[in-house]
Design a protein around this motif. Structure first.
Motif, PDB file in Angstrom:
ATOM      1  N   TYR A 269      -2.220  -8.174   7.447  1.00  0.00           N
ATOM      2  CA  TYR A 269      -1.304  -8.079   6.735  1.00  0.00           C
ATOM      3  C   TYR A 269      -0.955  -8.886   5.257  1.00  0.00           C
ATOM      4  CZ  TYR A 269       1.390 -12.972   6.261  1.00  0.00           C
ATOM      5  OH  TYR A 269       3.049 -14.026   6.466  1.00  0.00           O
ATOM      6  N   ALA A 270      -2.287  -8.468   4.920  1.00  0.00           N
ATOM      7  CA  ALA A 270      -2.854  -8.240   3.505  1.00  0.00           C
ATOM      8  C   ALA A 270      -2.276  -6.626   2.892  1.00  0.00           C
ATOM      9  CB  ALA A 270      -4.270  -8.215   2.517  1.00  0.00           C
ATOM     10  N   VAL A 271      -2.359  -5.828   3.766  1.00  0.00           N
ATOM     11  CA  VAL A 271      -1.748  -4.658   3.981  1.00  0.00           C
ATOM     12  C   VAL A 271      -0.106  -4.251   3.756  1.00  0.00           C
ATOM     13  CG1 VAL A 271      -1.115  -1.851   5.159  1.00  0.00           C
ATOM     14  CG2 VAL A 271      -3.773  -3.079   4.302  1.00  0.00           C
ATOM     15  N   LEU A 272       0.525  -4.914   4.641  1.00  0.00           N
ATOM     16  CA  LEU A 272       1.482  -4.826   4.371  1.00  0.00           C
ATOM     17  C   LEU A 272       2.060  -6.021   2.757  1.00  0.00           C
ATOM     18  CD1 LEU A 272       4.401  -4.685   5.951  1.00  0.00           C
ATOM     19  CD2 LEU A 272       3.893  -7.595   7.351  1.00  0.00           C
ATOM     20  N   GLU A 273       1.356  -7.151   2.782  1.00  0.00           N
ATOM     21  CA  GLU A 273       1.808  -7.907   1.618  1.00  0.00           C
ATOM     22  C   GLU A 273       1.833  -7.124   0.341  1.00  0.00           C
ATOM     23  OE1 GLU A 273       1.120 -10.019  -1.987  1.00  0.00           O
ATOM     24  OE2 GLU A 273      -0.536  -8.526  -0.944  1.00  0.00           O
ATOM     25  N   GLY A 274       0.596  -6.122   0.398  1.00  0.00           N
ATOM     26  CA  GLY A 274       0.687  -4.844  -0.848  1.00  0.00           C
ATOM     27  C   GLY A 274       1.355  -3.699  -0.864  1.00  0.00           C
ATOM     28  N   PHE A 275       2.259  -3.319   0.500  1.00  0.00           N
ATOM     29  CA  PHE A 275       3.200  -2.676   0.663  1.00  0.00           C
ATOM     30  C   PHE A 275       4.755  -3.407   0.027  1.00  0.00           C
ATOM     31  CE2 PHE A 275       7.594  -1.516   3.109  1.00  0.00           C
ATOM     32  CZ  PHE A 275       7.038  -0.419   2.350  1.00  0.00           C
ATOM     33  N   PHE A 276       5.037  -4.854  -0.128  1.00  0.00           N
ATOM     34  CA  PHE A 276       5.938  -5.577  -0.471  1.00  0.00           C
ATOM     35  C   PHE A 276       5.168  -5.342  -1.700  1.00  0.00           C
ATOM     36  CE2 PHE A 276       6.770  -8.003   3.401  1.00  0.00           C
ATOM     37  CZ  PHE A 276       7.587  -7.082   4.172  1.00  0.00           C
ATOM     38  N   GLU A 277       4.064  -5.212  -2.714  1.00  0.00           N
ATOM     39  CA  GLU A 277       4.324  -4.966  -3.825  1.00  0.00           C
ATOM     40  C   GLU A 277       4.364  -4.113  -4.226  1.00  0.00           C
ATOM     41  OE1 GLU A 277       1.032  -6.785  -5.221  1.00  0.00           O
ATOM     42  OE2 GLU A 277       0.728  -8.410  -4.336  1.00  0.00           O
ATOM     43  N   LYS A 278       4.708  -3.193  -3.956  1.00  0.00           N
ATOM     44  CA  LYS A 278       4.165  -2.329  -4.541  1.00  0.00           C
ATOM     45  C   LYS A 278       5.970  -1.268  -4.626  1.00  0.00           C
ATOM     46  CE  LYS A 278       0.303   0.210  -2.802  1.00  0.00           C
ATOM     47  NZ  LYS A 278      -0.676  -0.107  -1.538  1.00  0.00           N
ATOM     48  N   VAL A 279       6.142  -1.772  -3.459  1.00  0.00           N
ATOM     49  CA  VAL A 279       8.179  -1.442  -3.605  1.00  0.00           C
ATOM     50  C   VAL A 279       8.601  -2.209  -4.781  1.00  0.00           C
ATOM     51  CG1 VAL A 279      10.433  -2.184  -2.764  1.00  0.00           C
ATOM     52  CG2 VAL A 279       8.104  -1.590  -1.458  1.00  0.00           C
ATOM     53  N   LEU A 280       8.424  -3.796  -5.101  1.00  0.00           N
ATOM     54  CA  LEU A 280       8.969  -4.595  -6.129  1.00  0.00           C
ATOM     55  C   LEU A 280       8.451  -3.581  -7.247  1.00  0.00           C
ATOM     56  CD1 LEU A 280       8.253  -7.720  -5.122  1.00  0.00           C
ATOM     57  CD2 LEU A 280       9.908  -7.053  -5.356  1.00  0.00           C
ATOM     58  N   LYS A 281       7.343  -3.265  -7.738  1.00  0.00           N
ATOM     59  CA  LYS A 281       6.321  -2.627  -8.385  1.00  0.00           C
ATOM     60  C   LYS A 281       7.425  -1.187  -9.025  1.00  0.00           C
ATOM     61  CE  LYS A 281       2.401  -0.466 -11.199  1.00  0.00           C
ATOM     62  NZ  LYS A 281       1.302  -0.037 -10.958  1.00  0.00           N
ATOM     63  N   MET A 282       7.854  -0.244  -7.624  1.00  0.00           N
ATOM     64  CA  MET A 282       8.808   0.892  -7.832  1.00  0.00           C
ATOM     65  C   MET A 282       9.959   0.386  -8.827  1.00  0.00           C
ATOM     66  SD  MET A 282       9.734   3.014  -4.896  1.00  0.00           S
ATOM     67  CE  MET A 282      11.360   2.146  -4.211  1.00  0.00           C
ATOM     68  N   CYS A 283      10.101  -0.723  -8.166  1.00  0.00           N
ATOM     69  CA  CYS A 283      11.806  -0.985  -9.131  1.00  0.00           C
ATOM     70  C   CYS A 283      11.508  -1.958 -10.342  1.00  0.00           C
ATOM     71  CB  CYS A 283      12.535  -2.519  -7.732  1.00  0.00           C
ATOM     72  SG  CYS A 283      12.703  -2.083  -6.834  1.00  0.00           S
ATOM     73  N   GLY A 284      10.119  -2.097 -11.283  1.00  0.00           N
ATOM     74  CA  GLY A 284       9.785  -2.356 -11.907  1.00  0.00           C
ATOM     75  C   GLY A 284       9.775  -3.997 -12.596  1.00  0.00           C
ATOM     76  N   VAL A 285       9.923  -4.500 -11.022  1.00  0.00           N
ATOM     77  CA  VAL A 285       9.252  -6.231 -10.933  1.00  0.00           C
ATOM     78  C   VAL A 285       7.764  -6.019 -10.855  1.00  0.00           C
ATOM     79  CG1 VAL A 285       9.886  -7.652  -9.817  1.00  0.00           C
ATOM     80  CG2 VAL A 285      11.689  -6.700  -9.722  1.00  0.00           C
ATOM     81  N   SER A 286       7.480  -7.189 -11.927  1.00  0.00           N
ATOM     82  CA  SER A 286       5.850  -7.250 -11.559  1.00  0.00           C
ATOM     83  C   SER A 286       6.320  -9.292 -10.921  1.00  0.00           C
ATOM     84  CB  SER A 286       4.979  -7.792 -13.123  1.00  0.00           C
ATOM     85  OG  SER A 286       4.158  -8.264 -12.793  1.00  0.00           O
TER      86      SER A 286
END
Length: 428
Positions: A269-286
């Protein structure tokens, strides 16, 4: 009157002071266990001395004039080498260490011993074979055995059978190691007084799986689901059993539990949360951690067509296996379905391990922050197992279990069955 329980986890170290009559926590303290040591890619090492210093600090915060005993638990399987004066002469080789999966002869070091990587005797076998045992080492034990012996002022540790069996190569029927090894300490299957710290008796350390079982109030007819970084399903058995994915572990005083372990569990579940964070970072969103937003995304319906295999870290028996996501369609390829699929996968892996034991329990108990903090995972686990879920009021179940184990050692309660009656559960 109260007792103290200390738990040396992989990412945190915590302690509780439990009222021996009410079963309620009088005080809880914790600290990060971020004492990692850099090593080879396959190594997972921690600084044993810094861990002990933290344990000492927490014990000082918890003790008072009414403290009757101290119990200790911690991360199983791993080992630390000690010299003849009982000082650590190596890092802690943790349960996550991967040297056992390195090639050896026609297989791996672990398979050669018919065991698993991260298990202490496999780690020692690798170190011995490659001549990297510290020169002044005379024995090894778990990190919590080390902490208990140091607190008690001993010259050598005493290892409870719950930890001895976690090292591999242990005969649980006869409570002894299957091979002679001069580096192994003496063992016991009881809460044995090791010595005293500031006049407070210190008792034998116990494995964190067994401590959580005790601290959750489990007994015959109960199944415990523990979800944290990894996850486990445990239930009591009268004698050792053989079943796919399960191992029988000693509890105490001749009792056993059957245990199925997931190497990933809550980490998926933590890995999935990290994936979503990376997607946002890719879009320039912190973005701060997304767990609350992930929970909000689900709603109150738990159906999904996605099949999520959460064995992202493999299994002990098949370390090479990896997870998968199946049955993706244009309709269900959504964050919500991914989140639900992951939680169903966590619960299903544990349920399949439980069913392989051929037992029918009537009470489901949950522990570990991975499930305590996730009401959706609580509901999905309850539906998967088909039993009402009970969550112990004491949040640090392993530390509480160590405190309760010490209660039996110092005579407050005559046995675990009597002591476990003080455990209370929160209403859901």
């Amino acid at each position: 009157m109260n007792t103290i329980g200390l738990d040396i986890g992989t990412t945190s170290i915590c302690g509780v002071r439990i009222n021996a009559e009410s079963g309620k926590s009088e005080k809880t303290v914790s600290a990060k266990n971020d004492f990692w040591i850099d090593g080879a890619p396959f190594e997972r090492l921690q600084d044993a001395e810094k861990i002990f210093d933290t344990v000492l600090s927490l014990a000082n915060e918890l003790k008072d004039e009414n403290t009757a005993a101290i119990g200790i638990t911690g991360q199983m399987h791993g080992i630390v080498y000690l010299d003849k004066s009982l000082r650590a002469v190596s890092p802690l080789f943790t349960w996550q260490d991967g040297r056992g999966n390195l090639p050896y002869k026609n297989g791996t070091y672990a398979s050669f011993l018919n065991s698993f990587t991260g298990y202490g005797n496999v780690t020692h076998f690798y170190n011995e074979t490659n001549k990297i045992i510290p020169e002044n080492a005379v024995l090894y034990c778990t990190i919590h055995d080390y902490a208990a012996a140091r607190l008690a002022g001993r010259k050598s540790p005493v290892m409870h059978v719950s930890d001895a069996s976690s090292l591999g190569g242990f005969d649980i029927k006869n409570n002894k190691f299957a091979v002679e090894n001069p580096f192994l300490p003496e063992t016991t299957d009881t809460a044995e007084k090791l010595g005293e710290w500031h006049g407070i008796p210190v008792y034998t350390a116990i494995g964190d799986n067994q401590a959580s079982f005790i601290g959750s109030g489990c007994n015959d007819g109960c199944v415990l689901v523990n979800i944290g970084t990894g996850s486990q399903v445990s239930f009591s058995v009268n004698e050792p059993i053989t079943a796919d994915g399960l191992e029988t572990r000693p509890l105490s005083d001749g009792k056993f539990i059957a245990v199925g372990s997931s190497l990933c569990g809550g980490r998926a579940y933590a890995v999935l949360e990290g994936f979503f964070e990376k997607v946002l970072k890719m879009c320039g969103v912190s973005q701060e951690p997304l767990y609350e937003k992930m929970a909000d995304e689900i709603g109150e319906t738990y159906k999904t067509g996605i099949s999520f295999d959460t064995r992202l870290c493999g299994t002990r028996k098949m370390p090479e296996i990896r997870g998968s996501i199946k049955n993706i369609s244009t309709e269900n390829f959504t964050p919500r379905d991914m989140i639900l699929g992951c939680m169903h996968g966590i619960a299903n892996e544990l349920y399949c391990l439980y069913k392989s034991g051929g037992t029918n329990c009537t009470k489901l108990i949950a522990s570990g922050n991975g499930i305590r903090k996730n009401r959706h995972l609580q509901n999905i686990t309850e539906n998967t197992f088909g039993m009402k879920l009970h969550i112990p009021s004491l949040c640090e179940e392993a530390a509480a279990g160590a405190a309760i184990f010490a209660m039996t050692g110092c005579g407050i309660y005559k046995n675990l069955e009597t002591a476990e009656r003080i455990i209370q559960y929160d209403l859901r």
